[in-house]
Design a protein around this motif. Structure first.
Motif, PDB file in Angstrom:
ATOM      1  N   ARG A   1      -3.119 -31.247  -1.774  1.00 55.95           N
ATOM      2  CA  ARG A   1      -2.309 -32.455  -1.978  1.00 55.95           C
ATOM      3  C   ARG A   1      -1.270 -32.640  -0.880  1.00 55.95           C
ATOM      4  NH1 ARG A   1       1.903 -32.648  -6.733  1.00 55.95           N
ATOM      5  NH2 ARG A   1       0.223 -31.497  -7.758  1.00 55.95           N
ATOM      6  N   HIS A   2      -0.605 -31.552  -0.485  1.00 50.97           N
ATOM      7  CA  HIS A   2       0.491 -31.666   0.482  1.00 50.97           C
ATOM      8  C   HIS A   2       0.075 -31.297   1.900  1.00 50.97           C
ATOM      9  CE1 HIS A   2       3.250 -32.481  -2.777  1.00 50.97           C
ATOM     10  NE2 HIS A   2       2.917 -31.356  -3.388  1.00 50.97           N
ATOM     11  N   ARG A   3      -1.198 -31.020   2.106  1.00 53.86           N
ATOM     12  CA  ARG A   3      -1.698 -30.624   3.437  1.00 53.86           C
ATOM     13  C   ARG A   3      -0.861 -29.474   3.985  1.00 53.86           C
ATOM     14  NH1 ARG A   3      -6.294 -31.208   3.578  1.00 53.86           N
ATOM     15  NH2 ARG A   3      -6.465 -31.344   5.854  1.00 53.86           N
ATOM     16  N   VAL A   4      -0.750 -28.436   3.172  1.00 51.46           N
ATOM     17  CA  VAL A   4       0.043 -27.262   3.531  1.00 51.46           C
ATOM     18  C   VAL A   4      -0.521 -26.621   4.796  1.00 51.46           C
ATOM     19  CG1 VAL A   4       0.643 -24.916   2.798  1.00 51.46           C
ATOM     20  CG2 VAL A   4       0.798 -26.824   1.171  1.00 51.46           C
ATOM     21  N   THR A   5       0.368 -26.295   5.731  1.00 49.05           N
ATOM     22  CA  THR A   5      -0.069 -25.660   6.980  1.00 49.05           C
ATOM     23  C   THR A   5       0.223 -24.167   7.024  1.00 49.05           C
ATOM     24  OG1 THR A   5       2.027 -26.223   8.062  1.00 49.05           O
ATOM     25  CG2 THR A   5       0.211 -27.795   8.297  1.00 49.05           C
ATOM     26  N   ASN A   6       1.255 -23.712   6.293  1.00 52.31           N
ATOM     27  CA  ASN A   6       1.560 -22.279   6.313  1.00 52.31           C
ATOM     28  C   ASN A   6       2.108 -21.825   4.969  1.00 52.31           C
ATOM     29  OD1 ASN A   6       4.756 -22.032   6.671  1.00 52.31           O
ATOM     30  ND2 ASN A   6       4.074 -23.704   7.991  1.00 52.31           N
ATOM     31  N   ALA A   7       1.868 -20.558   4.651  1.00 53.53           N
ATOM     32  CA  ALA A   7       2.306 -19.987   3.379  1.00 53.53           C
ATOM     33  C   ALA A   7       2.432 -18.483   3.535  1.00 53.53           C
ATOM     34  CB  ALA A   7       1.314 -20.313   2.259  1.00 53.53           C
ATOM     35  N   MET A   8       3.201 -17.885   2.618  1.00 51.23           N
ATOM     36  CA  MET A   8       3.312 -16.430   2.551  1.00 51.23           C
ATOM     37  C   MET A   8       2.709 -15.980   1.225  1.00 51.23           C
ATOM     38  SD  MET A   8       4.791 -13.155   2.361  1.00 51.23           S
ATOM     39  CE  MET A   8       5.173 -13.420   0.693  1.00 51.23           C
TER      40      MET A   8
END
Length: 500
Positions: free
Chosen positions: A229-236
């Motif tokens: 939905r949010h076009r996430v580019t990075n995460a931990m």
């Protein structure tokens, strides 16, 4: 607006106030300008309560915008901020508050902490939204127990400079280690921000001008839906999360578009090679890994293609770090031979608050021991074996539980597993595996036989479990760390009482 030349959150928010900063757990959106206004108000509110450079503020806050406000507000007026795990008992919270000498405590609604402010509203009320005078960099002080004893605060000296003077160094470091850059990116918070890595990544996402999407807790389907939905580019994330997502049926996994992901950083626990390989087969080569501790911060790191060339490594020393592998006498060991890991950092020192003896015990001169056993290969890449405290010695041979757990986790019937050493008069220790079966899996002799057969080609016979028992759940922290000490204590208590 190009924010790549601006030195961190406070400058970005002033220059680009309409930029989207936070999407909270309930979907509420907050701009950089509005977030900075609340941060400034809370900074003024803390000063109005008499706090000055070097004083301590604590927070018992769930994931949400208040947690970020407290980090950024204390971070510009020279205060130490102590995030506290809201799962702790009242007595455990009280111990930390007393030990850190917190002058102000902020708690979320529903958390009964005597004398605490409820949220940041009270601190902000009636305060100006402009920047406070005499700004100075603060620091987060994490409380950690290590392997034994009461938790102690890991305290670093305050630099005495404005945040804008120090932030560029950390932005450079994150860029070198995990390829994170300033710009129009989206960071997903998947873990409780009372832990150091999730907190640090959320904080520096703001310093990089990213939008921070916050989840209240980890749920595999919700995470995939938010990425799409949010076009996430990075995460931990942590390895337990990967394992849980891989247990989703393939047709469910295939419904979600995760092509926006560029950096998924993992830490906190060793990741089984097979699990990491399967995630990269699914998401592409986007997994970045680092190894360290609350005390040492990021000591080793490895990027996706380097890991694919050396599966299982946690990387080479991060910029400004040095590493050595030592035996019990302090002699340096050659490549390929496991020993205690020691690191030395050029990023600054630390001490355990009010405990110089513990500080000294953790060091060998300038070198700090995180407490893990590992070895370096010929090119300086570190491979972890296990925690020193979890080492099993059976028949005089060292056995590393993590290796056995990784093999068992490859079996589709295993949802989770803990391997411990149980005292044995003849062998010293026997290897015992406590297995949490997957959904709709029936534990029993047939499953035990299947798991032992599965281990056959994967690990040597002397490492294979002598006993396999089944548990409904296993104790893990919200960031995925397995509490083998609790598993071991519970197992020994149950078996001792049953034999009496």
């Amino acid at each position: 607006m190009d924010v790549s030349k601006l030195p961190g959150f406070y400058a970005i928010a002033a220059a680009d106030p309409d930029r989207l900063a936070v999407i909270d757990t309930d979907g509420t959106r907050t701009s950089y300008g509005d977030l900075l206004a609340r941060v400034n108000q809370v900074s003024h509110g803390l000063r109005a309560r008499g706090l000055r450079d070097g004083d301590v503020v604590a927070g018992v806050l769930p994931n949400g915008i208040d947690a970020l406000v407290m980090i950024m507000a204390t971070g510009q007026i020279g205060l130490y901020y102590v995030p506290i795990n809201w799962h702790l008992t009242a007595a455990e919270v009280a111990y930390i508050l007393a030990d850190c000498d917190a002058k102000v405590v902020v708690a979320g609604p529903g958390y009964d902490v005597p004398g605490a402010e409820t949220g940041t509203g009270g601190l902000a009320e009636g305060q100006p939204a402009d920047a406070p005078a005499d700004r100075a960099t603060g620091a987060v002080m994490w409380y950690t127990s290590g392997t034994t004893g009461f938790p102690k605060g890991v305290q670093r000296p305050l630099p005495g400079t404005e945040p804008e003077a120090l932030v560029p160094l950390y932005i450079w470091f994150f860029g070198e280690v995990v390829d994170l850059k300033a710009g129009d990116e989206v960071h997903l918070v998947t873990s409780p921000m009372y832990h150091s890595a999730p907190c640090a990544h959320a904080q520096f996402a703001l310093h990089l001008g990213h939008t921070v999407v916050i989840t209240p807790k980890f749920d595999p389907l919700n995470i995939l839906e938010l990425i799409e939905r949010h076009r996430v580019t990075n995460a931990m994330m942590v390895p337990t999360m990967f394992h849980r997502m891989l247990q989703l049926p393939e047709d469910i996994r295939g419904k979600y578009d995760v092509s926006s992901l560029r950096q998924v950083i993992h830490t906190a626990a060793a990741c089984p090679v097979a699990v990491k390989q399967q995630i990269m087969d699914w998401w592409g080569p986007v997994l970045y890994e680092y190894y360290g501790s609350t005390e040492s911060t990021i000591a080793f790191s490895v990027k996706p293609h380097d890991w694919l060339a050396r599966p299982g490594t946690v990387g080479r020393p991060a910029p400004s770090f040095e590493a050595r592998i030592l035996d019990e006498s302090g002699a340096e060991l050659p490549p390929g031979e496991p020993g205690m890991i020691y690191v030395k950092s050029g990023m600054g020192s630390f001490e355990y608050r009010k405990d110089p003896a513990k500080t000294a015990a953790s060091m060998r001169g300038e070198w700090y021991a995180p407490g893990d056993i590992g070895y370096l290969d010929g090119d300086g890449y570190l491979f972890l074996c296990d925690r020193r405290t979890d080492l099993i010695v059976s028949g005089g041979v060292n056995i590393y539980p993590a290796e056995i757990e990784a093999a068992l986790l490859e079996h589709p019937a295993v949802a989770d597993v803990a391997v411990i050493g149980v005292p044995d008069e003849e062998w010293g220790h026997n290897v015992v595996a406590l297995v949490q079966p997957g959904e709709d899996v029936t534990p029993g002799p047939e499953l035990t036989a299947a798991l032992l057969e599965h281990c056959g080609p994967r690990i040597a016979r002397f490492k294979q479990p002598k006993v396999i028992e089944y548990r409904a759940t296993l104790p893990r922290t919200p960031t995925g760390k397995l509490s083998r000490s609790k598993v071991r204590a519970d197992y020994l208590a149950a078996n001792t009482s049953s034999s009496e």
